[in-house]
Motif scaffolding. Sequence first.
Motif, short mmCIF file in Angstrom:
data_model
loop_
_atom_site.label_atom_id
_atom_site.label_comp_id
_atom_site.label_asym_id
_atom_site.label_seq_id
_atom_site.Cartn_x
_atom_site.Cartn_y
_atom_site.Cartn_z
N LEU A 427 0.85 -1.19 0.00
CA LEU A 427 0.00 0.00 0.00
C LEU A 427 0.89 1.24 0.00
O LEU A 427 1.87 1.30 0.72
N SER A 428 0.55 2.21 -0.83
CA SER A 428 1.35 3.44 -0.83
C SER A 428 0.47 4.61 -0.42
O SER A 428 -0.74 4.60 -0.60
N LEU A 429 1.13 5.62 0.18
CA LEU A 429 0.41 6.76 0.77
C LEU A 429 0.91 8.05 0.14
O LEU A 429 2.11 8.27 0.03
N THR A 430 -0.02 8.88 -0.29
CA THR A 430 0.35 10.25 -0.68
C THR A 430 -0.61 11.21 0.00
O THR A 430 -1.75 10.86 0.30
N THR A 459 -3.12 3.89 -2.01
CA THR A 459 -3.26 3.15 -3.26
C THR A 459 -2.73 1.73 -3.11
O THR A 459 -1.65 1.52 -2.55
N ALA A 460 -3.52 0.80 -3.60
CA ALA A 460 -3.07 -0.60 -3.67
C ALA A 460 -2.70 -0.88 -5.12
O ALA A 460 -3.50 -0.62 -6.02
N PRO A 461 -1.49 -1.38 -5.38
CA PRO A 461 -1.09 -1.68 -6.76
C PRO A 461 -1.92 -2.83 -7.33
O PRO A 461 -2.55 -3.57 -6.57
N PRO A 462 -1.94 -2.97 -8.68
CA PRO A 462 -2.81 -3.96 -9.33
C PRO A 462 -2.64 -5.37 -8.80
O PRO A 462 -3.61 -6.09 -8.61
N GLY A 463 -1.43 -5.75 -8.48
CA GLY A 463 -1.20 -7.14 -8.11
C GLY A 463 -1.65 -7.49 -6.70
O GLY A 463 -1.82 -8.66 -6.36
#
Lengths: 496, 289
Positions: A427-430, A459-463
């Motif tokens: 999970l990434s955070l902006t 955001t969760a990446p597609p995979g």
Amino acid sequence: MNQIAPERPKVDKKPEPSLYASHQKVQPRAVKGRVRNIKWAVLVVLLALYYVVPWFRWDRGPGVPDQAVLVDISHARLFFLWIELWPQEVYFLTGALVLGAIGLFAVTSLYGRLWCGFTCPQTVWTDLFMWVERRIEGDRNARIKLDQGAKDGRWWKLKLSKHAAWLFIAMATGGAWIMYFNDAPTVTWAMLTGQASLTVYGFFALFTATTYVLAGAAREQVCTYMCPWPRFQGAMLDDNSLVVTYRDWRGEPRGKPDAAHGDCVDCKACVHVCPTGIDIRDGQQLECIGCGLCVDACDDVMAKLGRDKGLIAFETLKNLAASQAAVAGMAPGPARNAAGMAARVPQKKIRPRTLIYAGVIMGVVALMLGAWMLRATLTLSVERDRAPLFVQLSDGGIRNGYTLKLANKTRGEDLHLALVLDGPQGLSLTVQDAMEDAAGRPILTTRDDGITQWRALVTAPPGLRLRDSTPITFRLVDGSGRTLVTQHSAFMGPRR
Amino acid sequence: MPTKIEKDSITGQETTGHEWDGLKELNTPLPKWWLYTFYATILFAAVWVVLYPAIPVQGWTGLTGWTARGALPAQMDAERARQAPMLARLREVSAEQIAADPELRGFALAGGRVGFANNCAGCHGAGGQGASGGFPSLADDDWLWGGSFEAIHTTISHGVRAGESDEERGIAMPAFLATGMLTQAQINDTADFVLSLSGRSADPAAVTRGRELYAENCASCHGDGGEGNRDMGAPRLNDQIWLYGGDRASVVRSIAYSRAGVMPAWRGRLDPAMINMITVYVHALGGGE
């Protein structure tokens, strides 16, 4: 209905009883004595506190009111010396009110209606108004004569000066109340120069009017008809509470000061000084505010007659009954008085009732202290977007939006804190419009004594395969890596 | 009503003439002050009814002529006057400059949220989530006509295929079956190729046949690899976001009959300051570039 009603018994035709007794004006006589002196001292201290407290200054630095006690409604802050409360911390006020109530119960169960007789604003201001009245119109007899006499020039002069003086005190009272809610020097100047707002003048008029009416006209009627406290004080008092009592075992039968009568000479001094116009010799009654002025009046008479003081006294009902039992059948005289006094026992202060009150007080104090020690000066609230619950990105990833509100209750430096996301790997955070530190973490800046709002996107990446709702945690970390605030939320995605 | 005033023999009080099980109700009037207060409220109500529109009859406005609706313009004017200086500043600067100024940004986000709810949410959803059937999501990272402040501002101002001005976003895709440009079989093959662009399952043979058809008919707008073209509002075909559906039937239908959603132009309908505020708000929804 035509049936014949049974003949009612004919009784003597008395004058038609009125169900509404018109108000009898109470004209208390001045009294000197120990209780009166205590009452004067309490009155002076309380009034001085009331009028002076808003003028105490307290340096809180630039941009903050320098008033020690201030309810700043327009900025939603409560300032009390070093304490500054936000609206969401109003429970401290609730705690203070609970303490006040239980404290009142505890004092009442021990010492009777000290509050009513000595410290209640209604008592204090009525006392002050009566003092003014006495200075201008004279004491009880002079006032009764004045009221019964013709409305001549002297009558007008005295009445007008009295009401002018009352109005002046009422205005000072109403004005001082305004100062607890505004900067005292500023609002005073504005009111004097006619520049204050309509709200200020409106409340000034309201508090002036209520002071004038309640302390000048309503007086004891507030205590007997309006105030709820006398209605349930009976539940606070018991046989071990000190109440203003007429020692009837010593005073009865009333009459001439001779061997056939008790100590009460029926001079009615106790009745004449009573601010609520009752006769304490009739026993405990709702109208008695426990001020003890009748004690002073009676002691004065006893001293003149060369008898012991304390025919009327602060006494427990338990001792009253004990004395009564001890003197049963005895003839009036010093022997009966001595026997009655000897039967008394010290007041029992530790009782289940007082223990429970003490326990509740200590409990509330502990709760408030604990709440104050653990009070967060930095709070983070996280509100997850509900429409849309999540967003499908062009690469197939999933994104959630969050509104962060960061409240900084301290004054001084702005804080610069890194926002960290704890959750599944990937999970990434902006954070929109936020700077980033060397590690690429968004830096949130908090305004001192204010709330800053931020919009965070996770955001969760597609995979990454997640459940439709995954717990995540936001943390705010200071420069040394210490976590200051933690807030839980969830990351939503499509059902799989 | 009793014809004769009856007196209670015990109290000497008059009775009201009401009797229940032999008990007669005494006539004990209310206190005078209470009655006078009551009468004063009746008088107040009577005066009020005459002065104000209290009777629900068409055309009755009371002697003062006051109405809640009539009072509204003054309140609105006062509120507009209060906001005027801020709105004037919001008119002068670009949306990008607004976003950079914390004070303007806070005002624009609050005003834009209301403006969006009033004008845009009907199609694009309360949070800009979009809706199926051609109403794009404004919270994702895919923009048909661009997601910069300037591009969003232009889209709001001129709309899409609104026939409003030359500047508008007006290009539309041909309907390949309806115009006879492609046969149904060709369209089916093209659809398979388009689906393969974003890695969706497709018939390999059809994909091979469709590649040529795509290059001839579609690539000029949608790009050789389906990367889209924002100048024409041509959507990306190689991503996972499908405005009109990403299943085979939807894609076939899009090629055959064309899709050309329309958004009204808001220039002239909305205050320039409001367009700026909505631009900043939409940009902040999450997809702004």
